[in-house]
Design an enzyme around this catalytic site. Structure first.
Site, PDB file in Angstrom:
ATOM      1  N   LYS A   8      21.325  35.401  36.083  1.00  0.00           N
ATOM      2  CA  LYS A   8      22.163  35.820  37.214  1.00  0.00           C
ATOM      3  C   LYS A   8      23.137  36.917  36.782  1.00  0.00           C
ATOM      4  CE  LYS A   8      21.738  31.322  39.469  1.00  0.00           C
ATOM      5  NZ  LYS A   8      22.295  29.981  39.693  1.00  0.00           N
ATOM      6  N   GLN A  54      27.259  26.090  38.693  1.00  0.00           N
ATOM      7  CA  GLN A  54      25.876  25.787  38.321  1.00  0.00           C
ATOM      8  C   GLN A  54      25.674  24.277  38.236  1.00  0.00           C
ATOM      9  OE1 GLN A  54      23.606  28.192  38.088  1.00  0.00           O
ATOM     10  NE2 GLN A  54      21.903  26.927  37.401  1.00  0.00           N
ATOM     11  N   ASP A 102      26.092  30.238  47.057  1.00  0.00           N
ATOM     12  CA  ASP A 102      24.937  29.349  46.899  1.00  0.00           C
ATOM     13  C   ASP A 102      24.474  28.813  48.256  1.00  0.00           C
ATOM     14  OD1 ASP A 102      23.661  28.804  44.498  1.00  0.00           O
ATOM     15  OD2 ASP A 102      25.194  27.389  43.809  1.00  0.00           O
TER      16      ASP A 102
HETATM   17  N1  GUN Z   1      20.779  24.776  39.337  1.00  0.00           N
HETATM   18  C1  GUN Z   1      19.504  25.185  39.448  1.00  0.00           C
HETATM   19  N2  GUN Z   1      19.404  26.116  40.422  1.00  0.00           N
HETATM   20  C2  GUN Z   1      20.649  26.281  40.930  1.00  0.00           C
HETATM   21  C3  GUN Z   1      21.184  27.112  41.947  1.00  0.00           C
HETATM   22  O1  GUN Z   1      20.493  27.891  42.612  1.00  0.00           O
HETATM   23  N3  GUN Z   1      22.521  27.001  42.169  1.00  0.00           N
HETATM   24  C4  GUN Z   1      23.291  26.140  41.455  1.00  0.00           C
HETATM   25  N4  GUN Z   1      24.596  26.082  41.740  1.00  0.00           N
HETATM   26  N5  GUN Z   1      22.834  25.364  40.507  1.00  0.00           N
HETATM   27  C5  GUN Z   1      21.508  25.445  40.236  1.00  0.00           C
END
Ligand code: GUN
Length: 286
Positions: A54, A98, A121
């Site tokens: 990211k 996350q 998100d």
């Molecule tokens: N863990 C795995 N994929 C994601 C995601 O897209 N967002 C978040 N916050 N945690 C994750």
């Protein structure tokens, strides 16, 4: 193989080029870059990989990017204080925490505390509720990325039979809401469903979001279906597997996503698009 492959990696790269141009126009107008923060608690290896990807995307498109690494021993109160601080930070237009979080942290309380206008998100109950009420604002990233992929097929969603396998809060449920909004007749299957294969076999759009390699077999696929594999499981050798038996499914499907290189890159593009929107670049329809 008869199916055409929906190449998420290439489609995502094209989106990133457009996003980069939008950022450059914004900077030329003397405005600050869109800012995205990612909060990473603890040292989960898979999360580390996702978070680094990211941050790399952000650099590529010219966003201001912050990764906040926080010890796994953080208390609920300390983490909540970080959320409150990010909500108030004018350089951060959007942020995410996350998941998964360590077991002693109540993740629902953390998500509830995120300012919905910065919830890139799309996990906050406000944003899920807006999607349910057909007034989407910040949309959950993976379902949004899947819709961007489906758009590439040119299919007419209205009246199409869509089956979503898996009803998790962050994948299956918002995925069903997206498809409903698009005009599909949606079937959701989950761990109590008696005959998932029957629901799969009638699907014009089949989406599997379970995380169980080999779950979706070739004879589950209706001829001409669009098959989207959201599942992602890393085996002991580090190789990634989807839920769908790709080679068998590709013999019946019209379109199919690979794993890796299908949905994953599009999830990250959706995060960038949400951040642009949170930074005021996109009209969210209010
Ligand atoms: N863990 C795995 N994929 C994601 C995601 O897209 N967002 C978040 N916050 N945690 C994750």
């Amino acid at each position: 193989m008869t199916a055409k492959v929906l190449d998420g990696k290439a489609i995502a790269a094209a989106y990133r080029r457009d996003i980069r141009q939008a950022v450059q126009r914004r900077l030329s107008a003397g405005r600050r870059p869109p800012g995205l923060a990612v909060v990473l608690v603890g040292d989960d290896a898979a999360s580390e990989v996702y978070v680094n990807a990211k941050a790399r995307d952000c650099r590529q498109v010219g966003f201001h990017s912050v990764v906040e690494r926080i010890s796994a021993t953080v208390t609920q109160g300390e983490l909540e204080a970080r959320i409150v601080a990010l909500n108030a930070d004018p350089d951060i237009h959007g942020f995410l925490v996350q998941l998964p979080l360590p077991g002693h942290i109540n993740a629902d309380h953390i998500i509830d505390l995120i300012d919905p206008a910065k919830d890139v998100d799309g996990f906050h109950p406000y944003n899920i509720g807006r999607l349910a009420l057909r007034r989407p604002t910040l949309r959950s990233c993976t379902p949004m990325g899947v819709m961007l992929l489906l758009d590439r097929t040119g299919m007419d969603y209205r009246g199409a039979q869509a089956t979503v396998i898996g009803a998790s809060n962050h994948l299956g449920r918002p995925m069903g809401l997206e498809l409903l909004l698009a005009g599909c007749t949606v079937t959701m299957t989950h761990k109590f469903t008696r005959d998932t294969s029957a629901a799969a076999r009638r699907a014009d759009i089949l989406i599997s979001a379970v995380g169980k390699p080999g779950l979706v077999q070739g004879d589950w696929i209706k001829s001409g279906a669009v098959v989207i594999d959201v599942g992602i499981t890393r085996d002991q050798q580090g190789k990634l597997h989807g839920d769908v038996d790709f080679d068998a499914a590709a013999r019946s499907a019209a379109w199919i996503t690979p794993v890796p290189g299908g949905v994953g890159p599009m999830t990250r593009v959706a995060l960038l698009l949400n951040t642009l929107q949170a930074a005021g670049e996109v009209d969210d329809g209010g």
